[in-house]
Design an enzyme around this catalytic site. Sequence first.
Site, PDB file in Angstrom:
ATOM      1  N   HIS A  18       0.810  -1.214   0.000  1.00 21.76           N
ATOM      2  CA  HIS A  18       0.000   0.000   0.000  1.00 21.76           C
ATOM      3  C   HIS A  18       0.844   1.265   0.000  1.00 21.76           C
ATOM      4  CE1 HIS A  18      -3.539  -2.538   1.649  1.00 21.76           C
ATOM      5  NE2 HIS A  18      -3.546  -2.498   0.340  1.00 21.76           N
ATOM      6  N   SER A 102      -6.653  -1.449  -0.840  1.00 18.79           N
ATOM      7  CA  SER A 102      -6.186  -0.634  -1.963  1.00 18.79           C
ATOM      8  C   SER A 102      -7.283   0.191  -2.633  1.00 18.79           C
ATOM      9  CB  SER A 102      -5.470  -1.511  -2.988  1.00 18.79           C
ATOM     10  OG  SER A 102      -6.230  -2.650  -3.324  1.00 18.79           O
ATOM     11  N   GLU A 120     -14.467  -7.264  -7.471  1.00 24.62           N
ATOM     12  CA  GLU A 120     -14.429  -8.338  -6.474  1.00 24.62           C
ATOM     13  C   GLU A 120     -15.480  -9.379  -6.850  1.00 24.62           C
ATOM     14  OE1 GLU A 120     -13.771 -10.995  -3.832  1.00 24.62           O
ATOM     15  OE2 GLU A 120     -12.440  -9.250  -3.991  1.00 24.62           O
ATOM     16  N   ASP A 156     -15.099 -11.426 -11.824  1.00 25.20           N
ATOM     17  CA  ASP A 156     -13.835 -12.132 -11.682  1.00 25.20           C
ATOM     18  C   ASP A 156     -12.698 -11.189 -12.078  1.00 25.20           C
ATOM     19  OD1 ASP A 156     -11.541 -13.761 -12.188  1.00 25.20           O
ATOM     20  OD2 ASP A 156     -12.811 -15.496 -12.496  1.00 25.20           O
ATOM     21  N   GLY A 157     -11.723 -11.037 -11.201  1.00 24.15           N
ATOM     22  CA  GLY A 157     -10.630 -10.113 -11.464  1.00 24.15           C
ATOM     23  C   GLY A 157      -9.825 -10.461 -12.701  1.00 24.15           C
ATOM     24  N   ASP A 177      -3.712  -8.339  -7.376  1.00 20.36           N
ATOM     25  CA  ASP A 177      -3.323  -8.971  -6.112  1.00 20.36           C
ATOM     26  C   ASP A 177      -4.235 -10.174  -5.871  1.00 20.36           C
ATOM     27  OD1 ASP A 177      -2.545  -9.624  -3.563  1.00 20.36           O
ATOM     28  OD2 ASP A 177      -3.411  -7.861  -2.608  1.00 20.36           O
TER      29      ASP A 177
END
Length: 299
Positions: A18, A102, A120, A156-157, A177
């Site tokens: 971060h 984040s 997310e 879905d990322g 991440d």
Amino acid sequence: MNYRHAFHAGNFADVLKHIIITRILIHLRDKVAPFRVIDTHAGEGLYDLAGEEANRTGEWRDGIGRLADAALAADAAALIEPYLAALRACNQSAELRHYPGSPLLARHLLRPQDRLIACELEPAAALALSRHLGAPSAQAKAMRTLCARATALQIDGWIALNAFVPVKERRGLVIVDPPYERPDDFARLADGIAAAHRKWPTGIYLMWYPVKGRDGPDRLATMLRQAGVEKCLRVEFAVAAAQPDGGLNACGVIVVNPPWKLAAEIEIIGPALVDLLGRDTGRGYAVDRLDPDRTHSNA
């Protein structure tokens, strides 16, 4: 997915990641032109350090718990201050109760012309993310939040990484991440970043990864080099020596297209974090440009 970041929020790995994200956003703010932030695995966005999950592990106490009120050298303190200012903005009093992920760090630093897409997949976490980004309740129920500068999406990322680049802005930051629950996550990360970089070569890409052995991190670096992804800065940070079957003691961040001052800033921040968060003689940090042999190491 079984991974829940609430157990690990505010730990040493979050602190490193971060702070670097904050420094990148500060540099993006130096120019008037708008920028876009895409957070592919955003989580809940805000975490209760007094909650059951955070207290079960207590990891935050050896991370942000040590840093929040620490006396640092002036140069390191100045570089870390924007991160701590975002932390204070998420707490209504001097008590350290909440920790921003984040997406909330990014929202704190957005200007009116800038935009954030936070993604997310897990339903409960996606709902919490919508709420923490300031969603009206009706929009939160639809899992899609639009506010002045931020959008939260249940998606879905990995799909988001492919779908949302390129963007109309020339500048921006993509944060990737993933939970690293699957054995192929390092390979997926390298492939996803390489594909996104081909479509949006002017964007900045930040990848966080755990260091529990060298196979995954080194394979990630090799695959990025083989894909022709240049201008990479790698930072690895350890608070203790690796222990067989132990918890996470080291992590890394790779930044594609890093701001030109970032490496020099990390050389100031790194020693301060090692002194403050390190637990044994295995502590240290390393900075390189994805060369096979690191150009700098400090244990």
